[in-house]
Structure formats: C-alpha cells, structure tokens
Design an enzyme around this catalytic site. Structure first.
Site, PDB file in Angstrom:
ATOM      1  N   ARG A   1      -8.583  -5.184  -0.662  1.00 31.25           N
ATOM      2  CA  ARG A   1      -7.665  -6.134  -0.032  1.00 31.25           C
ATOM      3  C   ARG A   1      -7.964  -6.333   1.454  1.00 31.25           C
ATOM      4  O   ARG A   1      -7.457  -7.248   2.082  1.00 31.25           O
ATOM      5  CB  ARG A   1      -6.208  -5.671  -0.241  1.00 31.25           C
ATOM      6  CG  ARG A   1      -5.748  -5.773  -1.673  1.00 31.25           C
ATOM      7  CD  ARG A   1      -4.427  -5.068  -1.923  1.00 31.25           C
ATOM      8  NE  ARG A   1      -4.600  -3.643  -2.166  1.00 31.25           N
ATOM      9  CZ  ARG A   1      -3.604  -2.795  -2.415  1.00 31.25           C
ATOM     10  NH1 ARG A   1      -2.352  -3.249  -2.431  1.00 31.25           N
ATOM     11  NH2 ARG A   1      -3.822  -1.517  -2.623  1.00 31.25           N
TER      12      ARG A   1
ATOM     13  N   ALA B   1      -8.964   9.320  -0.141  1.00 34.80           N
ATOM     14  CA  ALA B   1      -9.584   8.262   0.660  1.00 34.80           C
ATOM     15  C   ALA B   1     -10.774   7.643  -0.056  1.00 34.80           C
ATOM     16  O   ALA B   1     -11.719   7.184   0.576  1.00 34.80           O
ATOM     17  CB  ALA B   1     -10.017   8.836   2.002  1.00 34.80           C
TER      18      ALA B   1
ATOM     19  N   ASN C   1      -2.932  -1.804   3.517  1.00 40.08           N
ATOM     20  CA  ASN C   1      -3.803  -2.301   2.455  1.00 40.08           C
ATOM     21  C   ASN C   1      -4.518  -3.584   2.842  1.00 40.08           C
ATOM     22  O   ASN C   1      -5.555  -3.910   2.295  1.00 40.08           O
ATOM     23  CB  ASN C   1      -2.987  -2.548   1.177  1.00 40.08           C
ATOM     24  CG  ASN C   1      -2.290  -1.284   0.728  1.00 40.08           C
ATOM     25  OD1 ASN C   1      -2.923  -0.261   0.514  1.00 40.08           O
ATOM     26  ND2 ASN C   1      -0.971  -1.333   0.633  1.00 40.08           N
TER      27      ASN C   1
ATOM     28  N   LYS D   1     -25.942   2.822  36.465  1.00 48.45           N
ATOM     29  CA  LYS D   1     -26.316   3.445  35.196  1.00 48.45           C
ATOM     30  C   LYS D   1     -26.857   4.817  35.496  1.00 48.45           C
ATOM     31  O   LYS D   1     -27.789   4.947  36.283  1.00 48.45           O
ATOM     32  CB  LYS D   1     -27.372   2.604  34.463  1.00 48.45           C
ATOM     33  CG  LYS D   1     -27.545   3.050  33.040  1.00 48.45           C
ATOM     34  CD  LYS D   1     -28.952   3.219  32.536  1.00 48.45           C
ATOM     35  CE  LYS D   1     -29.906   4.017  33.336  1.00 48.45           C
ATOM     36  NZ  LYS D   1     -31.228   4.183  32.752  1.00 48.45           N
TER      37      LYS D   1
HETATM   38  C1  UD1 Z   1       0.061   4.260  -3.593  1.00 50.95           C
HETATM   39  C2  UD1 Z   1       1.046   4.865  -4.598  1.00 50.95           C
HETATM   40  C3  UD1 Z   1       2.412   4.228  -4.381  1.00 50.95           C
HETATM   41  C4  UD1 Z   1       2.866   4.457  -2.953  1.00 50.95           C
HETATM   42  C5  UD1 Z   1       1.824   3.962  -1.966  1.00 50.95           C
HETATM   43  C6  UD1 Z   1       2.191   4.424  -0.562  1.00 50.95           C
HETATM   44  C7  UD1 Z   1      -0.249   5.445  -6.600  1.00 50.95           C
HETATM   45  C8  UD1 Z   1      -0.593   5.066  -7.990  1.00 50.95           C
HETATM   46  N1  UD1 Z   1       0.576   4.620  -5.955  1.00 50.95           N
HETATM   47  O1  UD1 Z   1      -0.079   2.879  -3.893  1.00 50.95           O
HETATM   48  O2  UD1 Z   1       3.357   4.793  -5.263  1.00 50.95           O
HETATM   49  O3  UD1 Z   1       4.105   3.808  -2.736  1.00 50.95           O
HETATM   50  O4  UD1 Z   1       0.522   4.497  -2.268  1.00 50.95           O
HETATM   51  O5  UD1 Z   1       1.376   3.861   0.415  1.00 50.95           O
HETATM   52  O6  UD1 Z   1      -0.709   6.472  -6.114  1.00 50.95           O
HETATM   53  N2  UD1 Z   1      -7.572   6.392  -3.773  1.00 50.95           N
HETATM   54  C9  UD1 Z   1      -8.546   7.284  -4.169  1.00 50.95           C
HETATM   55  N3  UD1 Z   1      -9.095   7.134  -5.413  1.00 50.95           N
HETATM   56  C10 UD1 Z   1      -8.723   6.182  -6.272  1.00 50.95           C
HETATM   57  C11 UD1 Z   1      -7.702   5.274  -5.867  1.00 50.95           C
HETATM   58  C12 UD1 Z   1      -7.151   5.411  -4.604  1.00 50.95           C
HETATM   59  O7  UD1 Z   1      -8.919   8.189  -3.423  1.00 50.95           O
HETATM   60  O8  UD1 Z   1      -9.285   6.123  -7.361  1.00 50.95           O
HETATM   61  C13 UD1 Z   1      -6.976   6.547  -2.417  1.00 50.95           C
HETATM   62  C14 UD1 Z   1      -7.114   5.310  -1.557  1.00 50.95           C
HETATM   63  O9  UD1 Z   1      -8.284   5.403  -0.741  1.00 50.95           O
HETATM   64  C15 UD1 Z   1      -5.857   5.334  -0.703  1.00 50.95           C
HETATM   65  C16 UD1 Z   1      -4.879   6.121  -1.552  1.00 50.95           C
HETATM   66  O10 UD1 Z   1      -5.611   6.764  -2.564  1.00 50.95           O
HETATM   67  O11 UD1 Z   1      -6.048   5.994   0.523  1.00 50.95           O
HETATM   68  C17 UD1 Z   1      -3.820   5.205  -2.171  1.00 50.95           C
HETATM   69  O12 UD1 Z   1      -4.447   4.224  -2.919  1.00 50.95           O
HETATM   70  P1  UD1 Z   1      -3.985   2.709  -2.875  1.00 50.95           P
HETATM   71  O13 UD1 Z   1      -4.837   1.933  -3.810  1.00 50.95           O
HETATM   72  O14 UD1 Z   1      -3.884   2.242  -1.487  1.00 50.95           O
HETATM   73  O15 UD1 Z   1      -2.525   2.872  -3.523  1.00 50.95           O
HETATM   74  P2  UD1 Z   1      -1.255   1.936  -3.325  1.00 50.95           P
HETATM   75  O16 UD1 Z   1      -1.376   0.781  -4.238  1.00 50.95           O
HETATM   76  O17 UD1 Z   1      -1.018   1.650  -1.907  1.00 50.95           O
HETATM   77 CA    CA Z   2      -2.121   1.987  -0.046  1.00 55.10          CA
END
Ligand code: UD1
Ligand code: CA
Length: 460
Positions: free
Chosen positions: A15, A9, A227, A351
């Site tokens: 986005r 998280a 997202n 209240k």
């Molecule tokens: C990610 C997956 C994708 C999958 C999708 C499902 C990767 C590279 N891709 O893509 O294959 O289909 O989720 O919803 O994992 N986060 C961190 N640290 C970071 C980057 C992200 O904790 O450095 C967390 C974000 O807060 C988020 C989660 O990881 O909760 C996923 O990151 P996000 O950027 O939303 O990945 P997607 O592009 O959706």
């Molecule tokens: Ca995501």
C-alpha cells in the site's frame, strides 16, 4: 523472568507504492522499524528479534542495535506465520514474549511497560493492547461479550456490519506467555485473505480455557499503524509535534514550530532559538543560547553554546565550537571543525577543514583539506586548490596569518605563523613564518590608451 521482544516486519507494504521496504520509511528521519526496535530494546531483557522477509538484507544494513537478531520468514503467510518463524530464536525464553508490528512507530515504552504489568498481574496467557480509533477501518476489532469480557479479534475482512461499528481495535502489541506459544500451531489459514492471522491466537487461547484480556490503555496518536503514505505523513506530524513540544518544555524557543523538523534523538540546550524552516537531522547536539536562522539544515553535527547559524546554511558531520558564527549561505561539509568565536561568512564552503579559534573567512571561499590556525584572516575569494585531478592535498595555514583576497593556495603548501600573503597571489611554495608572499605580475599603466582605441574604432 526475561521478556523477549519480537517485531513483525516481513510484510511487503504494497500500500506504500514504494520499492523501499515499508518499515524502512522514515518518520522524522528515523526508519519506522528503528523506532519500534528502540522501544523494544528498552523493554525486553531477553533480546529483540526482527522477523524479516525478502528485504532482510536491507533491514540488517539499516537497523542498529547490538542485541537485535533477524530471522527470515520464508513466505509472506501472515502475522501468525511471522511469529512462528521467530520461535527458534525464543526457544529458551521462559517468560513473556512481547510482540509488535514493525509499522507502529509512535509507541512509547512506558505504555507498553504498563500493559506488560497488567498482563502479568492478570496472570494471562495472551493479552492484547487495544485503543479506540476515530476511524477503525483497517484495524482488527476487539469483540467483547455482554459482560464486556474480551472474546476475540475480528479482522476487517471478516467483520460483519455490527463488528465494523466497533471502535475498540487491536494495536498489534501482544503479550504472550512462552508456554502459550504452542497455540500458533493451531491457527488455521484465513480463507478471506489467505493468511495465518496472529490475531486468532486470542480466541484460541480462550477456547482452551486460558486467561486472555484486551487492555484498552492505548491512544490512537501512539498506536496508529502506517500502511499508506498518507498515514506516514500523519504519523510524522504526530511525532514532529511531540518532539517540538518536548523541546519547548525544556526551554527551547521556536519562532514557528509548525515548520521545523527535528530528529527524535536531537539534544538542544535551553534558550536556543530556532527560526522557521529549519531541519535538524540525526545525531545532532545543539548547545545553549544558540540561534538557528531560517532555512538551515544541520546533520550529525555538534553545535556549541552561543553559536549563530545564519540563514540558508548546510552543516554536515561537523563541529561548530561555542561563540562561532556560520553563514548566511555557508556549506560546512563533513569532517570540519570550526573553533571558538570563529566566523565563516557568506558563500564559504568548508570540507574536512579545521578553523582555529577566532579565525575569519567572511566571504566567497573554498577551504578544503585545510588546517587553519587561530586568528587567521582569510580574504574574500580565497581558494585552496586541494585536488590535482588524482589526489587530495593538505593546506596548512598557521596562527595569525593574513591571506589577502583572491588567493589560490596550491596544495600541498604551508603558510608559516604570522605570515602575509598579498591579494591576488597564487601560492605554490611554502611561505616562511613572518614573511610576505606576493605572486602577481607587476601592473603596467598606458597613458591615453582609451582615447587612441576610440579613434581607431571611429576610423572603422
Ligand atoms: C494488523 C492486525 C490488526 C491490527 C493492526 C494494527 C493481523 C492479521 N492484523 O493488521 O488486527 O489492528 O495490525 O496496526 O495481524 N507481517 C509479517 N509477515 C506477514 C505479514 C505481515 O511480518 O506475513 C508484518 C508486517 O510487516 C507489519 C505487521 O506484520 O509490520 C502487520 O502487518 P500488516 O499487513 O500491516 O497488518 P494490518 O493489516 O495492519
Ligand atoms: Ca499495519
């Protein structure tokens, strides 16, 4: 063997175009991350770890759960790096680690439980929960070989035209055996995005001869990732409908289910009717055979059996006992308790006030910091003057008192049991039980005054 859960998280959620961390955006009143945390808490016996980024303080403040621990991902270097940040916290875990993304709020524990048992049964080192997406864009695609065996995950940015056509996608839920976590160190920087992709762990495991699989047991309605704000609305609608349907199946009656918003943890008794445009927020419990008329918002409150809440009423952090009626246009502010069969009517504001059983305040009143006994009648326009500009003071009205209309009660003040207060009084002293208090200047009538006034006006 204990299963640890890690929730990623730390993303910024650019986005979403918001200053609120993405995972704290709410779906049906519940922060997305809380939804995932609550699911994880039902699954893992080895604790729940949330990987947070620069917003770690906000996340800690907002998310509840006794066994939840937070770790900091210092730099936002991708999901692979995020899971790596959690390693010190799961050092002692000898079983499986379940990994979730913090932005998938609709996941149900029973599906993940099934996934975990498939993972264990297959004796896999790494498993991925996948689903068929209507529109796969943005998701990592599941690559399979000619015999249908899972090969790896291809992220959108690295997908060629053929890979892009694949509709089976990665849900972001993984099961990884603790002994395979060392593979995280082998993930290399993805050049296209400048991040370490957790998704690479599957291909790496396979290359090392470890067992891997993707289990396509998910459904888009459950595993959609949020997202953007548009996706947030979509997820909210899916969850909203699911909540309404669950209540319908338990015997709740809705006039227009499309316009009702109910927090996921709300309890509603059977044969209760909910009219359109009703908002029921967190921590609320509603009894049986109650009626909630249109445009009502109820927050963190307990509503008893056979209660009627009339139109356009707001109730916050309060209790309404069985058989009582409230509204229309009433505002019940925090700390109030309305007794059985009591009536709080039009334009009445409470209240921190207790209303005894069978008491009535039917029209246009402000009752704040008051203790009102049973069977009391509060006349229209009664006001408790509870605030002297500095401090709040208590008004006590004992059982069976009659307060005439347009009375002001200057607190602190007490009206004894069975007493009467004449309409239009300003009560500054305690009223002994059984007596009548009147405080208004006596009326004077001047005969013929109107005619004289008219004559004066005509003279100019
Ligand atoms: C990610 C997956 C994708 C999958 C999708 C499902 C990767 C590279 N891709 O893509 O294959 O289909 O989720 O919803 O994992 N986060 C961190 N640290 C970071 C980057 C992200 O904790 O450095 C967390 C974000 O807060 C988020 C989660 O990881 O909760 C996923 O990151 P996000 O950027 O939303 O990945 P997607 O592009 O959706
Ligand atoms: Ca995501």
């Amino acid at each position: 063997m204990k299963t640890a859960c890690v929730i990623l998280a730390a993303g910024e959620g650019k986005r979403m175009k918001s200053s609120l961390p993405k995972v704290l955006h709410r779906v049906c009143g519940l922060p997305m991350l809380q939804s995932v945390v609550d699911t994880a808490r039902k699954l893992g016996s080895g604790g729940v770890i949330v990987v947070a980024g620069s917003h770690i303080k906000e996340l800690k403040e907002e998310i509840t759960g006794a066994d939840v621990r937070f770790v900091l991902q210092r730099e936002r270097k991708g999901t692979g790096d995020a899971l790596k940040s959690a390693l010190p916290e799961i050092r002692d875990c000898r079983g499986s680690v379940l990994v979730f993304n913090g932005d998938t709020p609709l996941i149900r524990p029973q599906t993940v439980r099934r996934f975990l048992s498939l993972h264990l049964k297959g004796r896999n080192a790494v498993s991925v929960l996948s689903f068929k997406a209507e529109d796969p864009s943005g998701y990592g695609r599941i690559a399979r070989d000619d015999s249908g065996e899972f090969v790896r995950i291809i992220e959108e940015k690295d997908a060629d035209a053929a890979a892009k056509r694949v509709r089976e996608v990665n849900s972001g839920v993984y099961a990884i055996e603790s002994k395979a976590l060392g593979l995280l160190g082998d993930i290399t920087l993805n050049q296209a995005k400048g991040e370490y992709y957790l998704t690479d762990i599957a291909g790496l495991a396979l290359r090392k001869g470890l067992r891997t699989a993707a289990f396509p047991i998910g459904h888009e309605e459950e595993f959609m990732g949020v997202n953007t704000r548009e996706e947030l609305l979509l997820a909210s609608e899916v969850m909203r409908l699911g909540i309404v349907r669950a209540h319908i199946s338990k015997g709740v009656n809705f006039i227009d289910p499309a316009s009702v918003f109910i927090h996921p943890y709300t309890v509603i008794g059977r044969d209760t009717t909910i009219y359109p445009n009703v908002f029921i927020e967190g921590g609320t419990k509603i009894g049986r055979n109650a009626t909630i008329y249109p445009n009502v918002r109820i927050s963190r409150s307990i509503i008893g059996d056979h209660v009627v809440i009339l139109d356009s009423t707001v109730i916050e952090d309060s209790i309404v006992s069985s058989g009582a009626s409230v509204g229309p246009f009433a505002h019940i502010r925090p700390g109030s308790k309305i007794g059985e069969k009591a009536r709080i009517g039009n334009f009445v504001e409470l209240k921190k006030t207790l209303i005894g059983a069978g008491a009535k305040a039917s029209h246009l009143s402000y009752l704040g910091d008051a203790k009102i006994g049973s069977n009391v009648n509060i006349g229209a326009g009664t006001i408790t003057c509870n605030y002297d500009g500095k401090n709040k003071h208590l008004t006590v009205i004992e059982d069976s008192v009659f307060i005439g209309s347009d009375t002001q009660l200057i607190a602190p003040v007490k009206v004894g049991r069975g007493a009467y207060v004449g309409a239009g009084s300003t009560i500054t002293k305690d009223v002994p039980s059984g007596s009548l208090a009147v405080s208004r200047t006596e009326q004077r009538n001047i005969p013929g005054w109107a005619k004289k006034r008219q004559a004066r006006a005509e003279k100019g």
